[in-house]
Design a protein around this motif. Structure first.
Motif, PDB file in Angstrom:
ATOM      1  N   CYS A  16       0.827  -1.210   0.000  1.00 38.25           N
ATOM      2  CA  CYS A  16       0.000   0.000   0.000  1.00 38.25           C
ATOM      3  C   CYS A  16       0.863   1.262   0.000  1.00 38.25           C
ATOM      4  O   CYS A  16       0.516   2.273  -0.621  1.00 38.25           O
ATOM      5  N   PRO A  21      -3.155   2.957  -2.798  1.00 37.39           N
ATOM      6  CA  PRO A  21      -4.502   2.724  -3.331  1.00 37.39           C
ATOM      7  C   PRO A  21      -5.549   3.524  -2.566  1.00 37.39           C
ATOM      8  O   PRO A  21      -5.371   3.855  -1.394  1.00 37.39           O
ATOM      9  N   SER A  22      -6.645   3.839  -3.241  1.00 37.78           N
ATOM     10  CA  SER A  22      -7.757   4.520  -2.581  1.00 37.78           C
ATOM     11  C   SER A  22      -8.582   3.491  -1.800  1.00 37.78           C
ATOM     12  O   SER A  22      -8.384   2.279  -1.944  1.00 37.78           O
ATOM     13  N   ASP A  25     -10.234   1.278  -4.194  1.00 39.76           N
ATOM     14  CA  ASP A  25      -9.320   0.260  -4.717  1.00 39.76           C
ATOM     15  C   ASP A  25      -9.219  -0.916  -3.746  1.00 39.76           C
ATOM     16  O   ASP A  25      -9.276  -2.080  -4.159  1.00 39.76           O
ATOM     17  N   GLY A  28     -12.170  -3.021  -3.784  1.00 37.77           N
ATOM     18  CA  GLY A  28     -12.228  -3.793  -5.021  1.00 37.77           C
ATOM     19  C   GLY A  28     -11.307  -4.994  -5.020  1.00 37.77           C
ATOM     20  O   GLY A  28     -11.573  -5.992  -5.706  1.00 37.77           O
ATOM     21  N   TYR A  29     -10.226  -4.937  -4.265  1.00 39.94           N
ATOM     22  CA  TYR A  29      -9.291  -6.063  -4.188  1.00 39.94           C
ATOM     23  C   TYR A  29      -9.918  -7.283  -3.483  1.00 39.94           C
ATOM     24  O   TYR A  29      -9.609  -8.416  -3.808  1.00 39.94           O
ATOM     25  N   ASN A 254      -2.412  -4.995  -5.152  1.00 39.23           N
ATOM     26  CA  ASN A 254      -1.391  -3.964  -5.345  1.00 39.23           C
ATOM     27  C   ASN A 254      -0.285  -4.436  -6.282  1.00 39.23           C
ATOM     28  O   ASN A 254       0.187  -3.690  -7.151  1.00 39.23           O
ATOM     29  N   ARG A 257      -0.811  -4.151  -9.958  1.00 41.92           N
ATOM     30  CA  ARG A 257      -0.782  -2.797 -10.525  1.00 41.92           C
ATOM     31  C   ARG A 257       0.635  -2.268 -10.726  1.00 41.92           C
ATOM     32  O   ARG A 257       0.822  -1.174 -11.240  1.00 41.92           O
TER      33      ARG A 257
END
Length: 365
Positions: A16, A21-22, A25, A28-29, A254, A257
């Motif tokens: 992180c 990430p927001s 996000d 969503g993971y 994470n 990405r």
């Protein structure tokens, strides 16, 4: 005591810090569907375990055997087949202490190490057959949207080979005459009234896995029912496993990405998903491997085989293996070395044979 959970937490935090990430996000993971189904199953199985259903099955089988080889066969096959429905963790948590009791009661504690090691392998490989057999299977089944026939068709040949290997090994073990009776298990009791309720709830949980009921409605129903029936079940549930999943979901999301990581993992998995997933399990265990590698491949069949076959090998390849290691060393603190030696020999033997068989299958089909 929860080393994997702590490692997962720090990996999630570090990833992180790298990605930033927001909140959206992060949400969503996390696969809440998988977590909800897993929690439903864990609560119900904890109930079945508490009321003595599994002990009853073991006692009924063991009172009909007449020698040590048959005793070991029953103990190993109990783990193999019951892990398919009730997870490898539960099979080992129930039947490893049971094996220790039975072999000491029969006067043959020298068979303990080999029996426990084979039980561990049996639970890890028998659980391969079903989506509910272990956490990585449930994740892959839900993540890739597989049907039950697709899932079983992928793993069935390897489960069959594992069963044959286990039976052959048991048949080569020591055979000495022994007789156990139900009076030897007088302290074990089964609460059949509650067992029937938990069995019904288990079928409801399985129906949610297969998509017949919405997972969240089933979770609420099961939690509510257990709260009314016996709320003492809740402290028995392994919530650390749920948290471990959450942290690995964050870490895997994470990592997916980070472009260099994505390119590297995608390239490795494209070369050979089976081999890379098997090797990954030996280092970071099979549940984290399934979650992480799923971000980089659509080859569900080879990933499914890899994280299940990879569950044998090192002591940390499957978290369930640590259960037997802990139980044995707690009772025999001075014999850790002999256990690890035999565990490694048997596990790597299975790992090599099943991986070769899977590679041959991959080449042929």
């Amino acid at each position: 005591k929860e080393t994997v959970l702590v490692i997962a937490f720090f990996l999630a935090v570090l990833s992180c810090l790298a990605i930033r990430p927001s909140v959206a996000d992060l949400a969503g993971y996390i696969d809440f569907h998988v977590l909800g189904v897993l929690l439903s199953l864990m609560v119900v199985v904890a109930g079945l375990q508490k009321v003595g259903v599994f002990d009853y099955i073991g006692i009924k089988l063991l009172t009909h055997v007449s020698d040590t080889r048959a005793i070991v066969m029953v103990l190993v096959l109990l783990c193999f087949f019951l892990s398919m429905a009730f997870t490898n963790d539960v099979a080992l948590l129930t039947f490893v202490p049971f094996a220790i009791f039975v072999l000491e009661k029969s006067g043959h504690p020298e068979l303990l190490v080999s029996a426990i090691v084979l039980q561990t392998i049996a639970a890890n490989l028998g659980s391969m057959l079903t989506p509910v057999g272990n956490p990585q299977n449930l994740f892959i089944y839900q993540y890739y949207g597989l049907s039950l026939p697709e899932f079983i068709e992928t793993v069935l040949p390897y489960v069959a080979v594992a069963l044959v290997l286990l039976v052959v090994l048991v048949l080569t073990s020591k055979k000495a005459e022994v007789r156990l009776s139900e009076t030897d298990f007088a302290a074990v009791h089964t609460e059949w009234g509650r067992a029937g309720v938990y069995a019904t709830l288990f079928l409801v949980a399985i129906a949610s896995v297969l998509g017949f009921f919405h997972w969240f409605a089933v979770l609420l129903f099961i939690v509510g029912a257990i709260f009314i029936i016996d709320r003492d079940i809740f402290p028995r549930v392994d919530y650390c496993l749920i948290l471990t999943f959450v942290f690995f979901f964050v870490f895997a999301g994470n990592m997916a990405r980070i472009e260099p990581v994505r390119r590297l993992f995608s390239w490795l998995l494209e070369k050979n998903t089976l081999i890379f997933s098997v090797l990954s399990c030996q280092i970071i265990s099979n549940v984290p491997s399934a979650i992480l590698l799923s971000q980089f491949t659509e080859n569900y069949s080879q990933l499914l085989l890899g994280v299940n076959i990879g569950g044998v090998g090192t002591l940390i390849a499957s978290l369930a293996s640590l259960i037997t290691f802990r139980d044995y060393t707690k009772r025999n603190p001075g014999k850790t070395g002999s256990y690890v030696l035999l565990f490694s020999a048997f596990n790597f033997g299975f790992l090599i044979l099943l991986t070769v068989f899977a590679l041959i299958g991959q080449w042929l089909f």
